[in-house]
Design a protein around this motif. Sequence first.
Motif, PDB file in Angstrom:
ATOM      1  N   GLU A  91      33.344  29.995  34.930  1.00 42.55           N
ATOM      2  CA  GLU A  91      33.490  31.370  34.444  1.00 42.55           C
ATOM      3  C   GLU A  91      32.999  32.379  35.476  1.00 42.55           C
ATOM      4  O   GLU A  91      33.601  33.444  35.657  1.00 42.55           O
ATOM      5  N   GLU A  92      31.907  32.059  36.165  1.00 40.09           N
ATOM      6  CA  GLU A  92      31.405  32.957  37.210  1.00 40.09           C
ATOM      7  C   GLU A  92      32.411  33.072  38.358  1.00 40.09           C
ATOM      8  O   GLU A  92      32.651  34.163  38.892  1.00 40.09           O
ATOM      9  N   ALA A  94      35.658  32.563  38.176  1.00 41.07           N
ATOM     10  CA  ALA A  94      36.813  33.317  37.677  1.00 41.07           C
ATOM     11  C   ALA A  94      36.544  34.820  37.739  1.00 41.07           C
ATOM     12  O   ALA A  94      37.407  35.610  38.149  1.00 41.07           O
ATOM     13  N   ALA A  95      35.327  35.231  37.362  1.00 44.99           N
ATOM     14  CA  ALA A  95      34.982  36.656  37.392  1.00 44.99           C
ATOM     15  C   ALA A  95      34.978  37.184  38.827  1.00 44.99           C
ATOM     16  O   ALA A  95      35.426  38.310  39.079  1.00 44.99           O
ATOM     17  N   LEU A  96      34.497  36.385  39.756  1.00 40.80           N
ATOM     18  CA  LEU A  96      34.505  36.805  41.160  1.00 40.80           C
ATOM     19  C   LEU A  96      35.930  36.981  41.668  1.00 40.80           C
ATOM     20  O   LEU A  96      36.253  37.977  42.326  1.00 40.80           O
ATOM     21  N   LEU A  97      36.780  36.020  41.365  1.00 38.06           N
ATOM     22  CA  LEU A  97      38.152  36.070  41.877  1.00 38.06           C
ATOM     23  C   LEU A  97      38.955  37.201  41.233  1.00 38.06           C
ATOM     24  O   LEU A  97      39.944  37.656  41.804  1.00 38.06           O
ATOM     25  N   ALA A  98      38.517  37.647  40.063  1.00 36.66           N
ATOM     26  CA  ALA A  98      39.208  38.749  39.381  1.00 36.66           C
ATOM     27  C   ALA A  98      38.747  40.120  39.878  1.00 36.66           C
ATOM     28  O   ALA A  98      39.320  41.138  39.471  1.00 36.66           O
ATOM     29  N   GLN A  99      37.748  40.154  40.763  1.00 33.71           N
ATOM     30  CA  GLN A  99      37.250  41.436  41.280  1.00 33.71           C
ATOM     31  C   GLN A  99      38.357  42.136  42.074  1.00 33.71           C
ATOM     32  O   GLN A  99      38.808  41.617  43.099  1.00 33.71           O
ATOM     33  N   PRO A 100      38.781  43.324  41.653  1.00 29.54           N
ATOM     34  CA  PRO A 100      39.892  43.980  42.341  1.00 29.54           C
ATOM     35  C   PRO A 100      39.487  44.679  43.638  1.00 29.54           C
ATOM     36  O   PRO A 100      40.343  44.978  44.467  1.00 29.54           O
ATOM     37  N   ASP A 101      38.194  44.939  43.823  1.00 23.70           N
ATOM     38  CA  ASP A 101      37.760  45.756  44.959  1.00 23.70           C
ATOM     39  C   ASP A 101      37.328  44.937  46.171  1.00 23.70           C
ATOM     40  O   ASP A 101      36.903  45.518  47.173  1.00 23.70           O
ATOM     41  N   VAL A 102      37.401  43.627  46.073  1.00 22.22           N
ATOM     42  CA  VAL A 102      36.990  42.771  47.186  1.00 22.22           C
ATOM     43  C   VAL A 102      38.204  41.999  47.700  1.00 22.22           C
ATOM     44  O   VAL A 102      38.900  41.333  46.923  1.00 22.22           O
ATOM     45  N   VAL A 103      38.454  42.084  48.996  1.00 20.00           N
ATOM     46  CA  VAL A 103      39.550  41.322  49.616  1.00 20.00           C
ATOM     47  C   VAL A 103      39.158  39.855  49.673  1.00 20.00           C
ATOM     48  O   VAL A 103      38.042  39.511  50.074  1.00 20.00           O
ATOM     49  N   LYS A 104      40.081  38.974  49.252  1.00 21.20           N
ATOM     50  CA  LYS A 104      39.891  37.527  49.409  1.00 21.20           C
ATOM     51  C   LYS A 104      40.898  37.053  50.453  1.00 21.20           C
ATOM     52  O   LYS A 104      42.093  36.955  50.169  1.00 21.20           O
ATOM     53  N   ALA A 105      40.429  36.804  51.660  1.00 25.05           N
ATOM     54  CA  ALA A 105      41.315  36.524  52.799  1.00 25.05           C
ATOM     55  C   ALA A 105      41.343  35.038  53.116  1.00 25.05           C
ATOM     56  O   ALA A 105      40.300  34.394  53.226  1.00 25.05           O
ATOM     57  N   GLY A 106      42.551  34.508  53.276  1.00 25.20           N
ATOM     58  CA  GLY A 106      42.685  33.095  53.604  1.00 25.20           C
ATOM     59  C   GLY A 106      44.089  32.790  54.085  1.00 25.20           C
ATOM     60  O   GLY A 106      44.895  33.687  54.331  1.00 25.20           O
ATOM     61  N   PHE A 107      44.378  31.511  54.221  1.00 27.37           N
ATOM     62  CA  PHE A 107      45.664  31.052  54.735  1.00 27.37           C
ATOM     63  C   PHE A 107      46.395  30.210  53.690  1.00 27.37           C
ATOM     64  O   PHE A 107      45.792  29.358  53.032  1.00 27.37           O
ATOM     65  N   GLY A 108      47.702  30.452  53.557  1.00 30.60           N
ATOM     66  CA  GLY A 108      48.531  29.627  52.674  1.00 30.60           C
ATOM     67  C   GLY A 108      48.009  29.592  51.252  1.00 30.60           C
ATOM     68  O   GLY A 108      47.840  28.520  50.672  1.00 30.60           O
ATOM     69  N   LEU A 109      47.770  30.761  50.682  1.00 30.86           N
ATOM     70  CA  LEU A 109      47.045  30.836  49.418  1.00 30.86           C
ATOM     71  C   LEU A 109      47.931  30.788  48.178  1.00 30.86           C
ATOM     72  O   LEU A 109      47.418  30.838  47.069  1.00 30.86           O
ATOM     73  N   GLY A 110      49.239  30.678  48.361  1.00 32.66           N
ATOM     74  CA  GLY A 110      50.127  30.667  47.195  1.00 32.66           C
ATOM     75  C   GLY A 110      49.809  29.541  46.235  1.00 32.66           C
ATOM     76  O   GLY A 110      49.671  29.749  45.024  1.00 32.66           O
ATOM     77  N   ASP A 111      49.658  28.328  46.766  1.00 41.25           N
ATOM     78  CA  ASP A 111      49.359  27.169  45.924  1.00 41.25           C
ATOM     79  C   ASP A 111      47.965  27.296  45.325  1.00 41.25           C
ATOM     80  O   ASP A 111      47.741  26.978  44.155  1.00 41.25           O
ATOM     81  N   ASP A 112      47.011  27.794  46.127  1.00 40.81           N
ATOM     82  CA  ASP A 112      45.635  27.955  45.632  1.00 40.81           C
ATOM     83  C   ASP A 112      45.601  28.879  44.425  1.00 40.81           C
ATOM     84  O   ASP A 112      44.951  28.572  43.413  1.00 40.81           O
ATOM     85  N   THR A 113      46.278  30.025  44.540  1.00 44.14           N
ATOM     86  CA  THR A 113      46.214  30.995  43.449  1.00 44.14           C
ATOM     87  C   THR A 113      46.921  30.478  42.195  1.00 44.14           C
ATOM     88  O   THR A 113      46.463  30.738  41.077  1.00 44.14           O
ATOM     89  N   ALA A 117      44.974  30.000  38.639  1.00 44.06           N
ATOM     90  CA  ALA A 117      45.458  30.613  37.398  1.00 44.06           C
ATOM     91  C   ALA A 117      45.558  29.568  36.289  1.00 44.06           C
ATOM     92  O   ALA A 117      45.196  29.830  35.130  1.00 44.06           O
ATOM     93  N   HIS A 118      46.008  28.366  36.649  1.00 41.27           N
ATOM     94  CA  HIS A 118      46.162  27.304  35.661  1.00 41.27           C
ATOM     95  C   HIS A 118      44.803  26.785  35.206  1.00 41.27           C
ATOM     96  O   HIS A 118      44.571  26.571  34.006  1.00 41.27           O
ATOM     97  N   LYS A 119      43.888  26.581  36.146  1.00 42.78           N
ATOM     98  CA  LYS A 119      42.611  25.938  35.809  1.00 42.78           C
ATOM     99  C   LYS A 119      41.582  26.912  35.262  1.00 42.78           C
ATOM    100  O   LYS A 119      40.839  26.581  34.338  1.00 42.78           O
ATOM    101  N   LEU A 120      41.521  28.123  35.831  1.00 42.03           N
ATOM    102  CA  LEU A 120      40.474  29.063  35.448  1.00 42.03           C
ATOM    103  C   LEU A 120      40.976  30.174  34.532  1.00 42.03           C
ATOM    104  O   LEU A 120      40.180  30.970  34.038  1.00 42.03           O
ATOM    105  N   GLY A 121      42.301  30.247  34.352  1.00 40.70           N
ATOM    106  CA  GLY A 121      42.844  31.251  33.442  1.00 40.70           C
ATOM    107  C   GLY A 121      42.715  32.671  33.952  1.00 40.70           C
ATOM    108  O   GLY A 121      42.646  33.616  33.169  1.00 40.70           O
ATOM    109  N   VAL A 122      42.683  32.814  35.292  1.00 40.88           N
ATOM    110  CA  VAL A 122      42.562  34.146  35.879  1.00 40.88           C
ATOM    111  C   VAL A 122      43.489  34.232  37.081  1.00 40.88           C
ATOM    112  O   VAL A 122      43.679  33.251  37.805  1.00 40.88           O
TER     113      VAL A 122
END
Length: 199
Positions: A91-92, A94-113, A117-122
Amino acid sequence: MSPALPLPSPEEVALFEPFERLALDRITVVAMEAQARQAAAHLMTARAWGFDTESKPTFAVGEASEGPHTVQLALADHAYVFQLHDQGCREEVAALLAQPDVVKAGFGLGDDTRRIAHKLGVEPQNVLDLDTVLRQRGYRRQMGIKAAVAVLFGRRFLKSKKQTTSNWANRQLTDAQVLYAANDAWAALRVHHALTGSS
């Protein structure tokens, strides 16, 4: 269309000095809710995080992944490897990843996201795929972390195939796994900073 920017050859990259890594003393493995809250407080001091996930590989035909099993978020001086066994920790994260004001930068993130969404519901917010940024800068093929580090830093990013296919669902990760996971996210943040001129 302008010509594609050149990439160093594998032979040239092999001669580069290794890219620096975060050591274990600057990496925290987070397994429980209380630890996750502490990590979140530190992470929220920054406007951008390096972002990556790891999942236990699947080998059987038709076997569905239950990943991600870890989520990595990195700051310039520290990285966190969140294990997702504990509900409070999930849950923590999920809340971090839902933060709209922080950039989450990485590579090839389509599968990750999608998996998140499936596992954490966010749905992770403000996700920046650095592959896309590099293509916009004139590189005509998917780059990935190794090519990006070679181009931007003139260094060789060390990535262990053995760790890629290791069991990320284990409750006790090895030091090698922790180093691998954390440094993928940390290097992504370094690339983001190099591309944006931020720190």
